[in-house]
Design a protein around this motif. Structure first.
Motif, PDB file in Angstrom:
ATOM      1  N   SER A 264     -21.402   9.256  40.145  1.00 50.01           N
ATOM      2  CA  SER A 264     -20.478   9.482  41.265  1.00 50.01           C
ATOM      3  C   SER A 264     -19.120   9.986  40.781  1.00 50.01           C
ATOM      4  N   MET A 265     -18.661   9.479  39.652  1.00 47.68           N
ATOM      5  CA  MET A 265     -17.361   9.942  39.149  1.00 47.68           C
ATOM      6  C   MET A 265     -17.440  11.395  38.692  1.00 47.68           C
TER       7      MET A 265
ATOM      8  N   VAL B  69     -17.380  13.549  41.770  1.00 42.41           N
ATOM      9  CA  VAL B  69     -16.039  13.636  42.368  1.00 42.41           C
ATOM     10  C   VAL B  69     -15.166  14.594  41.549  1.00 42.41           C
TER      11      VAL B  69
ATOM     12  N   ILE C 238     -16.083  18.065  42.634  1.00 42.03           N
ATOM     13  CA  ILE C 238     -15.473  18.403  43.929  1.00 42.03           C
ATOM     14  C   ILE C 238     -14.021  18.837  43.724  1.00 42.03           C
ATOM     15  N   PHE C 239     -13.320  18.082  42.881  1.00 39.69           N
ATOM     16  CA  PHE C 239     -11.921  18.418  42.586  1.00 39.69           C
ATOM     17  C   PHE C 239     -11.832  19.802  41.932  1.00 39.69           C
TER      18      PHE C 239
ATOM     19  N   GLU D 167     -12.338  22.497  44.481  1.00 39.65           N
ATOM     20  CA  GLU D 167     -11.145  22.648  45.323  1.00 39.65           C
ATOM     21  C   GLU D 167     -10.059  23.436  44.600  1.00 39.65           C
TER      22      GLU D 167
ATOM     23  N   GLN E 225     -10.067  22.634  50.678  1.00 37.82           N
ATOM     24  CA  GLN E 225     -10.233  21.191  50.796  1.00 37.82           C
ATOM     25  C   GLN E 225     -11.679  20.917  51.210  1.00 37.82           C
ATOM     26  N   ILE E 226     -12.399  20.170  50.386  1.00 42.27           N
ATOM     27  CA  ILE E 226     -13.806  19.895  50.686  1.00 42.27           C
ATOM     28  C   ILE E 226     -13.931  18.513  51.321  1.00 42.27           C
TER      29      ILE E 226
ATOM     30  N   PHE F 152     -15.396  15.689  51.471  1.00 39.52           N
ATOM     31  CA  PHE F 152     -16.381  14.818  50.832  1.00 39.52           C
ATOM     32  C   PHE F 152     -15.804  13.423  50.684  1.00 39.52           C
ATOM     33  N   ASN F 153     -16.566  12.421  51.147  1.00 36.90           N
ATOM     34  CA  ASN F 153     -16.179  11.016  51.009  1.00 36.90           C
ATOM     35  C   ASN F 153     -17.297  10.308  50.255  1.00 36.90           C
ATOM     36  N   ALA F 154     -16.935   9.692  49.108  1.00 39.31           N
ATOM     37  CA  ALA F 154     -17.941   9.030  48.271  1.00 39.31           C
ATOM     38  C   ALA F 154     -18.641   7.891  49.006  1.00 39.31           C
TER      39      ALA F 154
ATOM     40  N   PRO G 288     -22.029   9.712  51.307  1.00 39.69           N
ATOM     41  CA  PRO G 288     -22.622  10.838  50.587  1.00 39.69           C
ATOM     42  C   PRO G 288     -23.638  11.616  51.422  1.00 39.69           C
TER      43      PRO G 288
ATOM     44  N   HIS H 146      -4.327  13.921  53.490  1.00 41.39           N
ATOM     45  CA  HIS H 146      -5.612  14.008  54.207  1.00 41.39           C
ATOM     46  C   HIS H 146      -5.964  12.646  54.809  1.00 41.39           C
TER      47      HIS H 146
ATOM     48  N   GLY I 270      -7.527  11.075  45.948  1.00 42.39           N
ATOM     49  CA  GLY I 270      -8.275  11.758  44.892  1.00 42.39           C
ATOM     50  C   GLY I 270      -9.587  11.082  44.557  1.00 42.39           C
ATOM     51  N   LEU I 271      -9.609   9.761  44.703  1.00 42.57           N
ATOM     52  CA  LEU I 271     -10.812   9.003  44.340  1.00 42.57           C
ATOM     53  C   LEU I 271     -11.934   9.153  45.367  1.00 42.57           C
ATOM     54  N   ARG I 272     -11.598   9.712  46.529  1.00 41.51           N
ATOM     55  CA  ARG I 272     -12.587   9.980  47.592  1.00 41.51           C
ATOM     56  C   ARG I 272     -13.262   8.716  48.112  1.00 41.51           C
ATOM     57  N   VAL I 273     -12.511   7.650  48.195  1.00 41.32           N
ATOM     58  CA  VAL I 273     -13.090   6.409  48.718  1.00 41.32           C
ATOM     59  C   VAL I 273     -12.347   5.901  49.944  1.00 41.32           C
ATOM     60  N   MET I 274     -11.428   6.727  50.468  1.00 43.29           N
ATOM     61  CA  MET I 274     -10.605   6.275  51.584  1.00 43.29           C
ATOM     62  C   MET I 274     -11.237   6.660  52.919  1.00 43.29           C
TER      63      MET I 274
ATOM     64  N   VAL J 277     -14.981   2.201  37.652  1.00 41.97           N
ATOM     65  CA  VAL J 277     -14.827   2.140  39.117  1.00 41.97           C
ATOM     66  C   VAL J 277     -15.961   1.418  39.843  1.00 41.97           C
TER      67      VAL J 277
END
Lengths: 86, 402
Positions: free
Chosen positions: A35-36, A39, A42-43, A46, A52-53, A55-57, A60, B45, B203-207, B263
Motif C-alpha cells: 500500500s505504501m 501511494v 500515485i504521488f 500527480e 490530483q488523483i 485515491f483514498n487508501a 481501494p 483536499h 499525503g498519506l491518503r488515509v483521510m 504504517v
C-alpha cells in the motif's frame, strides 16, 4: 513520453522491475507493490501529470479512480489529463 | 507497589471546554467534525476536521503568555489547571519537589512552525520572533505546566504519534506506582489543524473527506481533531489521607512495539498490548465491560483492532462494548488517548457508554458491539483505553471503578 510510458516507468521504478515486465493487465498485487509503494506511485503520477488523483487508501475498491490493473490506471490518468486540458 | 488513582481531570477539545461539557456531548452523541476554518483551506483536499471552536486565547492568557504558548501549550495549560483544581492539590514543600508532569505530544508547536515557515518561505521575511524555539519545542507544554504549578519532579514529553498520551500516562502511572512520585500530572495535547499539518496527512491518503465512521463498512478514513486532556494521577494512600475525591483507579498499563511496519497496524501487537495491560492489572479478560477503541476509522486499523479484541477476549468479545469517540472529537493524534480516557471515566463513574457515531453499515470484519450512534447506560467495573500508533507503538491502560 506518452501517458502510458510515463505510468509504466513510474510503476516499474517503484516495483523494482524492468518496464517491460509491467503489462496492461498487471495488477498492484501481481507487481508486488504494497500500500505504501502504491501511494508513492500515485504521488509520482500527480507530480508527473500535474493533476490530483482521487485515491483514498481506505477505499481501494471505490469507483472514483479505478486501480484494478495497469490499463485502468493509464486510462484513468489519460482522462484526468484530458479533463485538466479542457 | 502503590495503588494509583485519578483525582483530577481537565480538558479542552472539540466537544467541550471542560470535562462536564465533553461528557455531556459524548453522552448525546454530538459530532464536532465540520468544515475547517484555517488560512488557505481552499488549497486543501481534506476540508473537514474537529476544531476547538469558540475559544479565545486572548481572554485566557496575557500578552507574555501568548508570546510563549503555541496552541497545543494553551490547550495543555487549560486542561492542567482544571485537573489540578479538581484534585484540590497545592504543590509546595516536599510534594512540589517530587511531583512532575509527563505529557504526550506528537508534532510540537505545529501552529508556530506553520506560521513561521510561512513568514520566511512564502512572505520572504528574514527575521522571526525570538521565542520561536521555546514555543515550538514539544516539551513546551510540560515545561509551562511545571512552572505554573510548581511541579519540580520528573517532567518531560513523550512522543509516539497517536499513542503519545497513553505512553505518557502509562509512564506517569508507573512512576506513582513505584513510589517515585506521589502525584504526577499527565495526559496529552496536540494542535495539528494547520495548513502544513493537514497537508502532510493528506499525503498519506488515509483521510476521510466527509465523516469519520469507525467500524462502519463504508468508513473512508480518519478525521483530525485538536485539544488536550490532562489528569492528576495520585498514590491511593496519599489521596485517601487527604480525603480527595477519587475518579477511578489506574489498575494497569502495557506498552509494546509491533516491530513490523511503519504504517500498517499489527493484530498481534494490539493483542499483546491489551493482554499486557490486563496482566499488569491482574484483571481477568471477562471483567472488562468497555473498551475505548483506538478506532481511527481507517480500513486497516478497525479490522485489525477488532480481530485483536477477539484474540484477547475470546467469547467475551461479544459481551463487552467497544466504541470509538474519534467519531465525535476526531483524532487528536498525540492528545487523543487523554481525551478518550474521559470516555472510560464516564463509563466507570456514570455508567454511560459513549457511542460510535456516524455508524451506518455493519462490517463483518468489525462484528463487535460498537455502541452504534447512541450512548448506552451500563454498569462497567473495568475499562480499557487503546492506542496503537503509526510506527507500531502500542500503549493500553486498564482503569477500574473505585
Amino acid at each position: 513520453m506518452s501517458v502510458k510510458e510515463t505510468v509504466i516507468t513510474i510503476i516499474a521504478e517503484q516495483a523494482l522491475l524492468d518496464p517491460s515486465d509491467v503489462t496492461p493487465d498487471s495488477t498492484i498485487d501481481s507487481l508486488g507493490l504494497d500500500s505504501m509503494g502504491f501511494v508513492e506511485c500515485i504521488f509520482a503520477f500527480e507530480e508527473a501529470f500535474d493533476t490530483q488523483i482521487p485515491f483514498n487508501a481506505n477505499d481501494p475498491d471505490g469507483n472514483e479512480f479505478d486501480i484494478s490493473n495497469v490499463a485502468a490506471i493509464i486510462s484513468g490518468i489519460e482522462q484526468l489529463v484530458q479533463d485538466n486540458a479542457a | 507497589m502503590k495503588r494509583v488513582v485519578i483525582t483530577g481531570a481537565g480538558t479542552i477539545n472539540p466537544l467541550g471546554m471542560d470535562v462536564a461539557q465533553t461528557m455531556t456531548a459524548m453522552a448525546n452523541g454530538d459530532c464536532a467534525i465540520g468544515p475547517i476554518d484555517i488560512p488557505d483551506a481552499d488549497r486543501l483536499h481534506v476540508k473537514i476536521g474537529a476544531q476547538v471552536r469558540g475559544f479565545d486565547p486572548e481572554a485566557v492568557f496575557n500578552r507574555q503568555e501568548l508570546a510563549l504558548y503555541d496552541r497545543f501549550t494553551q490547550f495543555a495549560m487549560i486542561a492542567a489547571a482544571q485537573a489540578i483544581d479538581q484534585s484540590g492539590l497545592q504543590f509546595d514543600g516536599a510534594l512540589a519537589q517530587s511531583a512532575g508532569v509527563i505529557l504526550g505530544n506528537s508534532g510540537g508547536g505545529m501552529q508556530t512552525l506553520d506560521e513561521n515557515y510561512r513568514a520566511v518561505y512564502a512572505e520572504g521575511k528574514n527575521r522571526v520572533h525570538p521565542f520561536v524555539v521555546p514555543k515550538l519545542m514539544n516539551n513546551a507544554a510540560s515545561s509551562h505546566i511545571s512552572m505554573r504549578h510548581n511541579l519540580q519532579g520528573p517532567s518531560f514529553t513523550v512522543a509516539s504519534a497517536c499513542a503519545s498520551s497513553n505512553h505518557a500516562m502509562a509512564q506517569a502511572f508507573m512512576m506513582v506506582r513505584a513510589g517515585i512520585a506521589p502525584v504526577m500530572i499527565t495526559g496529552g495535547s496536540e494542535s495539528m489543524l494547520c495548513f502544513g499539518g493537514i497537508k502532510a496527512w493528506e499525503g498519506l491518503r488515509v483521510m476521510a473527506k466527509t465523516a469519520c465512521r469507525p467500524f462502519s463498512a463504508n468508513r473512508k478514513g480518519m478525521v483530525q481533531g485538536e485539544g488536550a486532556g490532562v489528569f492528576v494521577f495520585e498514590d491511593y494512600d496519599h489521596a485517601r489521607a487527604r480525603g480527595a475525591t477519587i475518579l477511578a483507579e489506574v489498575a494497569g498499563a502495557a506498552m509494546c512495539a509491533d516491530a513490523s511496519d511503519i504504517v500498517m497496524p499489527s493484530r498481534a501487537g494490539a493483542a499483546r498490548a491489551m493482554r499486557g495491560a490486563l496482566q499488569d492489572a491482574r484483571i481477568a479478560p471477562d471483567a472488562v465491560g468497555y473498551i475505548n477503541a483506538h478506532g481511527t476509522g481507517t480500513l486497516a486499523n478497525d479490522k485489525t483492532e477488532c480481530a485483536a479484541v477477539a484474540d484477547v477476549f475470546g467469547r467475551h468479545a461479544d459481551q463487552l462494548m467497544i466504541s470509538s469517540t474519534k467519531s465525535m472529537h476526531g483524532h487528536l493524534i498525540g492528545g487523543t488517548g487523554a481525551v478518550e480516557l474521559l470516555a472510560c471515566l464516564m463509563a466507570l463513574r456514570d455508567g454511560v457508554i459513549a457511542p460510535t457515531v456516524g455508524y451506518e453499515k455493519p462490517d463483518p470484519e468489525c462484528a463487535l458491539d460498537v455502541v452504534p450512534n447512541v450512548a448506552r447506560q451500563a454498569q462497567v467495573d473495568v475499562a480499557l483505553s487503546n492506542a496503537f500508533a503509526c510506527g507500531g507503538l502500542n500503549a493500553v491502560l486498564a482503569l477500574r471503578k473505585i
